[in-house]
Design a protein around this motif. Structure first.
Motif, mmCIF file in Angstrom:
data_model
loop_
_atom_site.group_PDB
_atom_site.id
_atom_site.type_symbol
_atom_site.label_atom_id
_atom_site.label_comp_id
_atom_site.label_asym_id
_atom_site.label_seq_id
_atom_site.Cartn_x
_atom_site.Cartn_y
_atom_site.Cartn_z
ATOM 1 N N ALA A 131 52.014 44.413 37.931
ATOM 2 C CA ALA A 131 52.818 44.662 39.304
ATOM 3 C C ALA A 131 51.910 44.855 40.566
ATOM 4 N N GLU A 132 50.940 43.582 40.512
ATOM 5 C CA GLU A 132 50.413 43.693 42.038
ATOM 6 C C GLU A 132 51.320 43.246 42.935
ATOM 7 N N GLU A 133 52.248 42.375 42.704
ATOM 8 C CA GLU A 133 53.248 41.875 43.618
ATOM 9 C C GLU A 133 54.533 42.759 44.166
ATOM 10 N N GLY A 134 53.869 43.802 44.964
ATOM 11 C CA GLY A 134 54.763 44.639 45.528
ATOM 12 C C GLY A 134 54.986 45.896 44.746
ATOM 13 N N GLY A 135 54.643 45.937 43.611
ATOM 14 C CA GLY A 135 54.668 47.151 42.944
ATOM 15 C C GLY A 135 53.731 48.319 42.705
ATOM 16 N N ALA A 136 52.762 47.925 43.507
ATOM 17 C CA ALA A 136 51.339 48.784 43.560
ATOM 18 C C ALA A 136 51.062 49.177 42.202
ATOM 19 N N GLY A 137 51.105 48.185 41.130
ATOM 20 C CA GLY A 137 50.718 48.578 39.901
ATOM 21 C C GLY A 137 48.996 49.293 39.784
ATOM 22 N N ALA A 138 48.299 48.805 40.906
ATOM 23 C CA ALA A 138 46.968 49.585 40.596
ATOM 24 C C ALA A 138 47.027 50.787 40.927
ATOM 25 N N LEU A 149 40.155 58.054 32.172
ATOM 26 C CA LEU A 149 40.026 57.526 30.934
ATOM 27 C C LEU A 149 39.209 56.510 30.882
ATOM 28 N N PHE A 150 38.721 55.889 32.001
ATOM 29 C CA PHE A 150 37.424 54.735 31.995
ATOM 30 C C PHE A 150 36.792 55.088 33.253
ATOM 31 N N PRO A 151 35.732 56.256 33.070
ATOM 32 C CA PRO A 151 35.173 56.399 34.370
ATOM 33 C C PRO A 151 33.927 55.224 34.800
ATOM 34 N N THR A 152 34.119 54.982 35.996
ATOM 35 C CA THR A 152 33.667 53.428 36.547
ATOM 36 C C THR A 152 32.595 54.010 37.880
ATOM 37 N N ASP A 153 31.642 53.206 37.936
ATOM 38 C CA ASP A 153 30.744 53.099 38.973
ATOM 39 C C ASP A 153 31.262 52.243 40.113
ATOM 40 N N TYR A 154 31.771 51.167 39.717
ATOM 41 C CA TYR A 154 32.120 50.099 40.600
ATOM 42 C C TYR A 154 33.333 49.165 40.034
ATOM 43 N N CYS A 155 34.110 48.757 41.049
ATOM 44 C CA CYS A 155 35.157 47.839 40.732
ATOM 45 C C CYS A 155 35.056 46.593 41.474
ATOM 46 N N PHE A 156 35.631 45.523 40.785
ATOM 47 C CA PHE A 156 35.522 44.254 41.022
ATOM 48 C C PHE A 156 36.759 43.502 40.837
ATOM 49 N N GLY A 157 37.133 42.584 41.894
ATOM 50 C CA GLY A 157 38.529 41.697 41.701
ATOM 51 C C GLY A 157 38.142 40.436 42.075
ATOM 52 N N LEU A 158 38.969 39.421 41.715
ATOM 53 C CA LEU A 158 38.807 38.079 41.868
ATOM 54 C C LEU A 158 40.296 37.321 42.078
ATOM 55 N N HIS A 159 40.216 36.658 43.191
ATOM 56 C CA HIS A 159 41.569 35.854 43.289
ATOM 57 C C HIS A 159 41.121 34.339 43.797
ATOM 58 N N ASN A 160 42.222 33.457 43.241
ATOM 59 C CA ASN A 160 42.140 32.152 43.568
ATOM 60 C C ASN A 160 42.514 32.037 45.009
ATOM 61 N N TRP A 161 41.679 30.870 45.684
ATOM 62 C CA TRP A 161 42.263 30.845 47.027
ATOM 63 C C TRP A 161 42.239 29.327 47.396
ATOM 64 N N PRO A 162 43.737 28.824 47.635
ATOM 65 C CA PRO A 162 43.936 27.347 47.959
ATOM 66 C C PRO A 162 43.488 26.965 49.276
ATOM 67 N N THR A 295 41.924 46.308 51.973
ATOM 68 C CA THR A 295 41.325 46.052 50.984
ATOM 69 C C THR A 295 39.648 45.948 51.311
ATOM 70 N N VAL A 296 38.948 46.994 51.468
ATOM 71 C CA VAL A 296 37.539 47.006 52.142
ATOM 72 C C VAL A 296 36.550 47.121 51.085
ATOM 73 N N LYS A 340 39.148 54.514 45.744
ATOM 74 C CA LYS A 340 38.571 55.546 44.868
ATOM 75 C C LYS A 340 37.199 55.173 44.394
ATOM 76 N N LYS A 341 36.877 53.895 44.290
ATOM 77 C CA LYS A 341 35.612 53.518 43.837
ATOM 78 C C LYS A 341 35.094 52.598 44.817
ATOM 79 N N PRO A 342 33.602 52.552 44.818
ATOM 80 C CA PRO A 342 32.919 51.296 45.714
ATOM 81 C C PRO A 342 33.315 50.013 44.757
ATOM 82 N N GLY A 343 33.389 48.789 45.663
ATOM 83 C CA GLY A 343 33.312 47.666 44.788
ATOM 84 C C GLY A 343 33.807 46.431 45.787
ATOM 85 N N ALA A 344 34.009 45.588 45.192
ATOM 86 C CA ALA A 344 34.056 44.026 46.213
ATOM 87 C C ALA A 344 35.132 43.217 45.426
ATOM 88 N N TYR A 345 35.962 42.664 46.445
ATOM 89 C CA TYR A 345 36.876 41.672 45.846
ATOM 90 C C TYR A 345 36.462 40.365 46.581
#
Length: 389
Positions: A131-138, A149-162, A295-296, A340-345
């Protein structure tokens, strides 16, 4: 590391299977089951059920070190596919028009590669999000305890880009994707004969004035160095050509790379509607919904992503990464995780494909291996740092 292979043919086949069987937000039951089955086959114990269809698996080295979260989105869009590939959507009116089938595949490939060559310490959480598309699944996953449930220091995401060269990586520190609000506006006036407009209160002309005036919220009331946009995407009024309608319905979106500016746009649009209501004696109802944050990217996490991209460039060659990629006014619910957590997209180029959300779009299978190796290299890069945050 270089001796390890990525089964590109298998992953391409998997991606095409996902593409042929798209599922809308919070309905990713087949996708979720396939992801969980594949993870079990790799030796993981997946956690299922977060945000209904979310899947999380953890690689724990057993040695103290940073914990990182790698996230892929799984949902499709309510778009009718125009492409004629053998793996085109089998579901009428639904397609993977944003490449989430590719994102899911790359992360599954990374789970396999990291199982074969784990980082020397720490933990890696693989998050398959609905539900990323308009459902705010994150946000739903967070609300249901993702980080507890899953303690985390960093979060990372990746998106394809035409439009970005196929396989080229890109990242930047600071805002990379806009925050956004959706809005729905109904103007209720008084209908009349088209030849007697004075006997009614025409909501159509008032709506047209609103569309025009709202553009000044960006053009004359927003710092021009801060990217922002007001887009009206729906204007629905009337049923025939000789009757002025009683109601007009408008809808669209506000976007900005600065959260303060985004709030100002929202407040400004509400004030415009209030003023037009008073000036013309109509009723104007405004509903703001589906808010997504800016998204910062946090600086240190961005440096880790840049280091991984540089290492990947040395390993594989190919197009040099863009270390300060131009931000986009598209929105992305990964921003909730970064609140909530430091990270990079980051971005990975999909070449000269059709644009995201286009009925002709398709994910470029040639970039899967590079995406897998980016995740693998990033996990090792994070484990090599001296101190967790």
């Amino acid at each position: 590391m270089e001796a390890l292979t990525v089964d590109a043919a298998f992953l391409a086949e998997l991606r095409r299977d996902l593409h042929a069987h798209p599922e809308l937000r919070f309905e990713e039951h087949r996708t979720s089951a396939l992801v969980a089955e594949h993870l079990r086959h790799l030796g993981y114990t997946p956690h299922t059920g977060l945000a209904r269809t979310g899947v999380v698996a953890t690689l724990d080295t057993g040695i103290a070190g940073p914990a990182i979260m790698l996230r892929a989105d799984m949902d499709a869009l309510p778009v009718s596919e125009a492409g004629q590939a053998p793996w085109a959507s089998c579901t009428p009116g639904v397609m993977h028009a944003c490449g989430h089938d590719g994102h899911t595949t790359m992360l599954l490939g990374a789970a396999a590669l990291l199982k074969a060559d784990p980082p020397p310490r720490g933990r890696v959480h693989f998050v398959f999000q609905p539900a990323e598309e308009g459902g705010a699944g994150a946000q739903v996953m967070i609300d249901e305890g993702l980080f507890d449930l899953f303690p985390t220091d960093y979060c990372f995401g990746l998106h394809n880009w035409p439009g970005l060269e196929a396989g080229r990586m890109g990242v930047r520190s600071g805002p990379i994707m806009a925050g956004g609000w959706r809005f729905a506006i109904q103007i209720t006036g008084k209908g009349s004969h088209a030849a007697q407009p004075h006997l009614g209160t025409d909501p159509l002309t008032i709506g047209a004035a609103l569309v025009q005036e709202a553009q000044l919220l960006v053009a004359r009331r927003t710092d021009p160095t801060i990217p922002a946009v007001v887009s009206f995407c729906v204007f629905d009024a009337g049923t025939t050509d000789n009757i002025l309608p009683e109601t007009a319905r408008l809808a669209g979106t506000l976007r900005a790379l600065d959260p303060v500016v985004l709030d100002e746009l929202k407040d400004g649009l509400q004030r415009l509607c209030n003023g037009l209501q008073m000036a013309h004696g109509v009723n104007i109802q405004v509903n703001f919904h589906q808010p997504y944050p800016v998204t910062v990217n946090e600086h240190h996490a961005t440096q880790l992503a840049r280091k991984a991209m540089h290492a990947l460039d040395v390993q594989m060659g190919g197009p040099a990464p863009d270390m300060d990629i131009t931000p986009s006014l598209a929105s992305e619910d990964f921003g909730f995780m970064l609140q909530k957590k430091p990270g990079a997209y980051a971005m990975i180029g999909n070449g000269e494909s059709y644009k995201l959300h286009s009925p002709d779009y398709d994910f470029d299978d040639s970039i899967i291996t590079r995406g897998v190796r980016y995740w693998h290299t990033l996990a090792h890069t994070c484990a090599a740092q001296e101190h967790a945050p």
